[in-house]
Motif scaffolding. Structure first.
Motif, PDB file in Angstrom:
ATOM      1  N   GLY A 258      21.224 -26.530  12.779  1.00 46.25           N
ATOM      2  CA  GLY A 258      21.955 -26.591  13.815  1.00 46.25           C
ATOM      3  C   GLY A 258      22.752 -25.093  13.683  1.00 46.25           C
ATOM      4  N   GLY A 259      22.256 -24.233  12.685  1.00 44.69           N
ATOM      5  CA  GLY A 259      22.797 -23.057  12.580  1.00 44.69           C
ATOM      6  C   GLY A 259      22.323 -21.877  13.490  1.00 44.69           C
ATOM      7  N   THR A 260      22.540 -20.616  13.093  1.00 40.97           N
ATOM      8  CA  THR A 260      22.264 -19.559  14.232  1.00 40.97           C
ATOM      9  C   THR A 260      21.233 -18.600  13.530  1.00 40.97           C
ATOM     10  N   LEU A 261      20.432 -18.135  14.276  1.00 41.56           N
ATOM     11  CA  LEU A 261      19.356 -17.097  13.904  1.00 41.56           C
ATOM     12  C   LEU A 261      19.641 -15.860  14.515  1.00 41.56           C
ATOM     13  N   LEU A 262      19.909 -14.983  13.776  1.00 40.32           N
ATOM     14  CA  LEU A 262      20.186 -13.349  13.854  1.00 40.32           C
ATOM     15  C   LEU A 262      18.823 -12.716  13.711  1.00 40.32           C
ATOM     16  N   ILE A 263      18.480 -12.020  14.658  1.00 40.85           N
ATOM     17  CA  ILE A 263      17.298 -11.249  14.631  1.00 40.85           C
ATOM     18  C   ILE A 263      17.634  -9.917  14.523  1.00 40.85           C
ATOM     19  N   GLY A 264      17.494  -9.223  13.103  1.00 36.29           N
ATOM     20  CA  GLY A 264      17.750  -7.942  12.717  1.00 36.29           C
ATOM     21  C   GLY A 264      17.111  -6.940  13.309  1.00 36.29           C
ATOM     22  N   ALA A 265      17.840  -5.695  13.328  1.00 37.17           N
ATOM     23  CA  ALA A 265      17.412  -4.787  14.136  1.00 37.17           C
ATOM     24  C   ALA A 265      16.861  -3.341  13.369  1.00 37.17           C
ATOM     25  N   GLY A 266      16.980  -3.775  11.894  1.00 32.36           N
ATOM     26  CA  GLY A 266      16.106  -2.734  10.967  1.00 32.36           C
ATOM     27  C   GLY A 266      16.444  -3.267   9.660  1.00 32.36           C
ATOM     28  N   MET A 267      15.628  -2.756   8.661  1.00 30.49           N
ATOM     29  CA  MET A 267      15.724  -3.161   7.178  1.00 30.49           C
ATOM     30  C   MET A 267      16.751  -2.245   6.499  1.00 30.49           C
ATOM     31  N   ASP A 268      16.969  -1.317   6.713  1.00 32.53           N
ATOM     32  CA  ASP A 268      17.952  -0.186   5.709  1.00 32.53           C
ATOM     33  C   ASP A 268      19.153  -0.976   5.636  1.00 32.53           C
ATOM     34  N   ALA A 269      19.584  -0.254   4.751  1.00 34.04           N
ATOM     35  CA  ALA A 269      21.357  -0.913   4.474  1.00 34.04           C
ATOM     36  C   ALA A 269      22.139  -0.481   5.637  1.00 34.04           C
ATOM     37  N   GLU A 270      21.877   0.515   6.110  1.00 35.89           N
ATOM     38  CA  GLU A 270      22.811   1.138   7.149  1.00 35.89           C
ATOM     39  C   GLU A 270      22.689   0.179   8.535  1.00 35.89           C
ATOM     40  N   SER A 271      21.526  -0.529   8.579  1.00 37.15           N
ATOM     41  CA  SER A 271      21.266  -1.559   9.843  1.00 37.15           C
ATOM     42  C   SER A 271      21.748  -2.944   9.532  1.00 37.15           C
ATOM     43  N   VAL A 272      21.520  -3.304   8.220  1.00 37.48           N
ATOM     44  CA  VAL A 272      21.796  -4.743   7.918  1.00 37.48           C
ATOM     45  C   VAL A 272      23.104  -4.931   7.555  1.00 37.48           C
TER      46      VAL A 272
END
Length: 549
Positions: A258-272
């Motif tokens: 029952g949690g939440t999925l967050l789909i990331g926009a990039g893998m670098d630290a500045e995005s994450v």
């Protein structure tokens, strides 16, 4: 049952059902259940889009009916090569809802691999994006069509070309009362739900058939081992089509809790890390190269990471010192996840003793996961001794799809799956030490040496070739091609890469160094001694300071 699928023995089925491992649930029931229990809870975040469970369930049901209206039926195989997106989640769940079987291709796969997946699966449909970074998946699909006689339709999440189906249009939420009123038959939960891809120690990946029963269990047990609950915000960065991010615990594990999925926009630290702070992310599924980069970056320290409980690592072993640094720099637990798309998943737990949490590859997530460590003669070795890990259990397959010869190699006579990994065991915890067969693990991406060697052999200048792993501080291993050229012929790295790109293979499989050699070291029976080649390139890199030109 789907022809070509190897079922569990009847007595094993009865035991798993009696112990409560197998419940008559479909993969799509995971979201349907949460939509009834907590309809207003946010299920997915992607950019500015937020979908609650009720909205996600409506989208899944709507698309399921529309896919069925296009002619897709239960047990139809559909090669699915969509990028991480809400569309991916909806399409995957809708296919499983009607009993169609997604075959989980990855974004990096190209003509050679996709052709193999379609032909091996007998796929009737192929789901793709339109363009990603100037690569046109629609054109690839058009080129593959004449070579794949079972393929009836191509569904495009974007702008389709002539004759292709607009998947985005099928996902639209416009009303269609007649279609929406059509009943949907319920698939058999014991049937195949998903086909994953093997790491591939031979020329091409084998297809791994996972049923609704075993894959729902896979996600549930992994979610429990990670401590997922309704407060979990799970960030997905790596491909959702990979077993790790799909169900180990992945997006299905997050939905199970029952949690939440967050789909990331990039893998670098500045995005994450801004997203971690913004959305109060509690779990990130990562891999060694990403973790190494994040630990070396000043960016995480600029953001509020107090919500972060776990950074997971999968694909390749994370060194103990890096696990310790995750704790000290990010204030969270480094959870090691070691397993296989064929089944067995081992995970470290936050309450493990420090030595096991830092050193081990985890313990099985199910009490009925049977594990043994065998020597070359197939005898079980004592704890602490190295050997090949074999396993069977309620979510480990009994055979690859349509692969009788491979199954005889991959499984013991009593049904244990040969992992192909050398491990040591201490109680239920395992310590992975490397591959038994000829495979390169590039940051979690598995490269079959045989496959790439066969392609290099096609080059007119090549007399002999051996692909070996060379050490890399970020990816763990990269591929180095040792080549003996034909008399009077020459070869350079750039021309080799151009030649291999023309073979239309995934970019991660390309060698990242070429070493020309006059002759290979061989055994008395003429076998190339790859161990010596690995030692040669390791020594050379050390002399060069670690460069891999």
């Amino acid at each position: 049952m789907l022809p070509g699928f190897t079922p569990w023995p009847p007595e094993t089925v009865a035991r798993y059902r009696a112990r409560g491992w197998w419940q008559d649930l479909l993969i799509s029931d995971i979201v349907a259940g949460q939509a009834r229990l907590r309809p207003d809870k946010v299920a997915i975040i992607e950019g500015d889009l937020q979908l609650d469970y009720a909205s996600l369930q409506r989208r899944v049901e709507r698309l399921a009916r529309r896919l069925a209206a296009t002619g897709l039926e239960a047990r139809d195989r559909v090669v699915m090569q969509l990028p991480n997106s809400t569309g991916f989640v909806v399409a995957y769940l809708a296919l499983t809802r009607i009993g169609a079987i997604p075959v989980m291709a990855l974004r990096a796969h190209r003509h050679s691999e996709v052709r193999h997946f379609i032909q091996s699966a007998g796929a009737v449909a192929y789901m793709i994006p339109d363009l990603i970074q100037r690569f046109d998946y629609r054109e690839m699909a058009a080129q593959l069509g004449p070579e794949c006689p079972t393929l009836r339709q191509v569904l495009v999440l974007g702008e389709p070309l002539g004759g292709q189906t607009d998947l985005r249009g099928l996902m639209a939420m416009d009303d269609d009362p007649a279609l929406d009123a059509q009943p949907l038959a319920r698939p058999d939960p014991a049937d195949v739900a998903t086909m994953l891809l093997s790491g591939g120690t031979t020329s091409m990946s084998k297809l791994i058939p996972r049923t609704h029963l075993d894959y729902v269990l896979n996600a549930r047990l992994c979610a429990q081992a990670a401590g997922f609950d309704e407060q979990t915000v799970f960030m997905a960065l790596l491909p959702l089509g990979h077993n790790y991010n799909l169900a180990s615990p992945g997006l299905l594990g997050a939905f199970q809790a029952g949690g939440t999925l967050l789909i990331g926009a990039g893998m670098d630290a500045e995005s994450v890390f801004p997203l971690v702070a913004q959305h109060r992310v509690s779990v990130i599924a990562a891999a060694v190269p990403l973790i190494t980069q994040w630990l070396a970056s000043p960016v995480p320290a600029l953001h509020d990471l107090s919500s972060l409980k776990i950074i997971q690592n999968g694909g390749a072993r994370l060194a103990p010192e890096l696990r310790q640094r995750i704790r000290s720099q990010f204030g969270c637990f480094a959870q090691e996840i070691y397993g296989t798309a064929e089944g067995l998943i081992n995970m470290t737990r936050p309450d493990d003793p420090p030595d096991l949490a830092l050193e081990s590859s985890g313990a099985p997530v199910c009490d009925d996961d049977e594990i043994k460590v065998l020597d070359e003669e197939g005898r079980e070795v004592p704890d602490g001794e190295p050997g090949e890990l074999v396993t069977r259990g309620p979510y480990t397959i009994q055979g690859y799809y349509n692969a009788g010869d491979k199954n005889r190699e991959a499984f013991t006579p009593d049904g244990f799956y040969r992992m192909g990994d050398i491990v040591r065991k201490r109680g239920r915890h395992v310590f992975a030490e490397g591959r038994k067969k000829d495979l390169i693990n590039r940051g979690g991406e598995k490269i079959s040496c045989e496959e790439v060697e066969n392609l290099i052999f096609r080059h007119p200048a090549v007399h002999q070739v051996a692909l070996v792993a060379m050490p890399d501080p970020v990816f763990g291993e990269k591929a180095c091609a040792f080549v003996v050229t034909k008399p009077g012929q020459s070869l350079d790295f750039a021309s080799l890469i151009r030649f291999l790109r023309d073979q239309q293979i995934a970019s991660f499989k390309l060698p990242e160094r070429l070493e020309l050699i006059e002759q290979f070291p061989t055994s008395l029976v003429g076998k190339i001694l790859k161990r010596q080649l690995r030692e040669m390139i390791t020594d050379k890199l050390a002399q060069e300071g670690g460069a891999t030109p």
